[in-house]
Structure formats: structure tokens, C-alpha cells
Write a protein that holds these residues in place. Structure first.
Motif, PDB file in Angstrom:
ATOM      1  N   HIS A  55      -2.131 -50.410 -89.072  1.00 45.10           N
ATOM      2  CA  HIS A  55      -1.307 -50.607 -90.271  1.00 45.10           C
ATOM      3  C   HIS A  55      -1.013 -49.281 -90.962  1.00 45.10           C
ATOM      4  O   HIS A  55       0.123 -49.037 -91.401  1.00 45.10           O
ATOM      5  CB  HIS A  55      -1.991 -51.556 -91.245  1.00 45.10           C
ATOM      6  CG  HIS A  55      -2.137 -52.945 -90.718  1.00 45.10           C
ATOM      7  ND1 HIS A  55      -3.114 -53.798 -91.139  1.00 45.10           N
ATOM      8  CD2 HIS A  55      -1.432 -53.643 -89.789  1.00 45.10           C
ATOM      9  CE1 HIS A  55      -3.009 -54.946 -90.504  1.00 45.10           C
ATOM     10  NE2 HIS A  55      -1.997 -54.870 -89.667  1.00 45.10           N
ATOM     11  N   HIS A  64      -3.699 -57.137 -95.666  1.00 44.10           N
ATOM     12  CA  HIS A  64      -4.778 -57.284 -94.690  1.00 44.10           C
ATOM     13  C   HIS A  64      -6.009 -56.675 -95.345  1.00 44.10           C
ATOM     14  O   HIS A  64      -6.026 -55.474 -95.649  1.00 44.10           O
ATOM     15  CB  HIS A  64      -4.390 -56.532 -93.412  1.00 44.10           C
ATOM     16  CG  HIS A  64      -5.443 -56.523 -92.352  1.00 44.10           C
ATOM     17  ND1 HIS A  64      -6.193 -55.399 -92.067  1.00 44.10           N
ATOM     18  CD2 HIS A  64      -5.870 -57.489 -91.510  1.00 44.10           C
ATOM     19  CE1 HIS A  64      -7.025 -55.686 -91.068  1.00 44.10           C
ATOM     20  NE2 HIS A  64      -6.852 -56.941 -90.720  1.00 44.10           N
ATOM     21  N   SER A  75      -8.389 -50.178 -84.264  1.00 44.42           N
ATOM     22  CA  SER A  75      -8.500 -51.273 -85.242  1.00 44.42           C
ATOM     23  C   SER A  75      -7.143 -51.598 -85.876  1.00 44.42           C
ATOM     24  O   SER A  75      -6.228 -50.767 -85.898  1.00 44.42           O
ATOM     25  CB  SER A  75      -9.511 -50.902 -86.330  1.00 44.42           C
ATOM     26  OG  SER A  75      -9.016 -49.840 -87.122  1.00 44.42           O
ATOM     27  N   ARG A  76      -7.032 -52.788 -86.405  1.00 45.05           N
ATOM     28  CA  ARG A  76      -5.792 -53.211 -87.082  1.00 45.05           C
ATOM     29  C   ARG A  76      -5.542 -52.357 -88.321  1.00 45.05           C
ATOM     30  O   ARG A  76      -4.416 -52.005 -88.621  1.00 45.05           O
ATOM     31  CB  ARG A  76      -5.852 -54.696 -87.483  1.00 45.05           C
ATOM     32  CG  ARG A  76      -5.851 -55.668 -86.334  1.00 45.05           C
ATOM     33  CD  ARG A  76      -4.706 -55.541 -85.343  1.00 45.05           C
ATOM     34  NE  ARG A  76      -3.407 -55.339 -85.956  1.00 45.05           N
ATOM     35  CZ  ARG A  76      -2.395 -54.680 -85.388  1.00 45.05           C
ATOM     36  NH1 ARG A  76      -2.527 -54.145 -84.195  1.00 45.05           N
ATOM     37  NH2 ARG A  76      -1.242 -54.543 -86.012  1.00 45.05           N
ATOM     38  N   LYS A  77      -6.611 -52.034 -89.062  1.00 42.30           N
ATOM     39  CA  LYS A  77      -6.418 -51.225 -90.279  1.00 42.30           C
ATOM     40  C   LYS A  77      -5.791 -49.880 -89.941  1.00 42.30           C
ATOM     41  O   LYS A  77      -4.897 -49.413 -90.640  1.00 42.30           O
ATOM     42  CB  LYS A  77      -7.707 -51.082 -91.078  1.00 42.30           C
ATOM     43  CG  LYS A  77      -8.861 -50.416 -90.370  1.00 42.30           C
ATOM     44  CD  LYS A  77     -10.103 -50.444 -91.245  1.00 42.30           C
ATOM     45  CE  LYS A  77     -11.368 -50.295 -90.459  1.00 42.30           C
ATOM     46  NZ  LYS A  77     -11.793 -51.547 -89.818  1.00 42.30           N
ATOM     47  N   ARG A 120       0.399 -55.248 -93.692  1.00 39.92           N
ATOM     48  CA  ARG A 120       0.954 -55.544 -92.376  1.00 39.92           C
ATOM     49  C   ARG A 120       2.444 -55.191 -92.380  1.00 39.92           C
ATOM     50  O   ARG A 120       3.051 -55.046 -93.441  1.00 39.92           O
ATOM     51  CB  ARG A 120       0.776 -57.032 -92.067  1.00 39.92           C
ATOM     52  CG  ARG A 120      -0.664 -57.468 -91.948  1.00 39.92           C
ATOM     53  CD  ARG A 120      -0.724 -58.975 -91.610  1.00 39.92           C
ATOM     54  NE  ARG A 120      -2.096 -59.420 -91.524  1.00 39.92           N
ATOM     55  CZ  ARG A 120      -2.735 -60.081 -92.496  1.00 39.92           C
ATOM     56  NH1 ARG A 120      -2.117 -60.379 -93.633  1.00 39.92           N
ATOM     57  NH2 ARG A 120      -3.988 -60.450 -92.324  1.00 39.92           N
TER      58      ARG A 120
END
Length: 141
Positions: free
Chosen positions: A62, A34, A57-59, A28
Motif C-alpha cells: 500500500h 487497512h 506485506s500488504r502494508k 488500499r
């Protein structure tokens, strides 16, 4: 145990072809890890691990956020993928980038189908996270 990427043991490569759920660890913006479950394919000839993902997506966020950040291996998003089965485990570390290029996404899907035995569901927002592997660790014997 460190694995020689120039000459990985057959058992290590075989383990990366078996059907296992894996994890992807990204960082993060505040530097905390994460960790999410993913499917991973490893292409030792190209030195790449691949993860299919949704572009929102968050991945993916990041990886994109860290893409210009300088780290020990140069600029890019430092990530790790890992799988565990009983006492056997394997980790691939490297620098990730995100691609929406159709040929690269298709190659990720082809390899996913080969490893996991199923075609990924249709997703017009699919991207591929390609990890240039710089370190391999594991114990598969």
C-alpha cells in the motif's frame, strides 16, 4: 487534542517509549483503510516514526502503491500509527516511505529493541517503513 511537534509534552514522549502494541493505517488502492497491528518507534528529533515489516506485506504494498500519489501533504503514502492504553491514546500522522537500505533497517531494529525489549527475529526480507510525521494527536494525561 493536537500536540506541538516542535515541543511535545514529556508525558507524550514517555507514552511513545512505553511498550504498547500499535496500529498502522494505510490506504488500499480503492481508498479504504487497512489497519494492522504493529510495533512503532517514534524519533521526535528526526521527526520519524518507524515500523519494521516484511517487504511482501500488504502494508508495504500500500505504501509503495501510493508513493507517487499527490495528497494534502505532497506526494507520498498518507498513513497513521496509533496506540491506546486505557484512556490514554496517541496518534502520529504523516507520509510514509519504504526502505530496504541496511543502515535504515538496522536503525529501525535498534529502536524496536530499545522500546520493546527484544531483538526482532531474523528476516532477510525485512524493510522499514519510515513515516515523516506531520501531525501528532493524543491525550496522555
Amino acid at each position: 487534542m493536537s500536540i506541538d511537534l516542535g515541543d511535545p509534552p514529556a508525558a507524550y514522549l514517555s507514552f511513545w517509549r512505553e511498550r504498547h502494541l500499535c496500529t498502522l493505517t494505510t490506504l488500499r488502492p480503492d481508498g479504504t483503510p487497512h489497519v494492522v497491528p504493529v510495533g512503532v518507534t517514534f524519533d521526535p528529533e528526526a521527526g520519524l516514526a518507524r515500523v519494521l515489516a516484511n517487504k511482501s506485506s500488504r502494508k508495504v504494498a500500500h505504501v509503495l502503491a501510493a508513493s507517487g500519489v499527490e495528497g494534502p501533504g505532497g506526494p507520498g503514502a498518507r498513513v497513521a500509527v496509533c496506540q491506546v492504553a486505557g484512556r490514554r491514546w496517541a496518534t502520529l500522522e504523516g507520509v510514509a516511505e519504504v526502505s530496504a537500505e541496511p543502515g535504515r533497517v538496522a536503525e529501525g531494529m535498534r529502536r524496536y529493541e530499545e522500546r520493546y525489549g527484544r531483538v526482532p527475529s531474523p528476516n532477510p526480507d525485512r524493510v522499514v517503513v519510515e513515516i515523516r510525521v506531520t501531525r501528532a494527536l493524543g491525550k496522555v494525561g
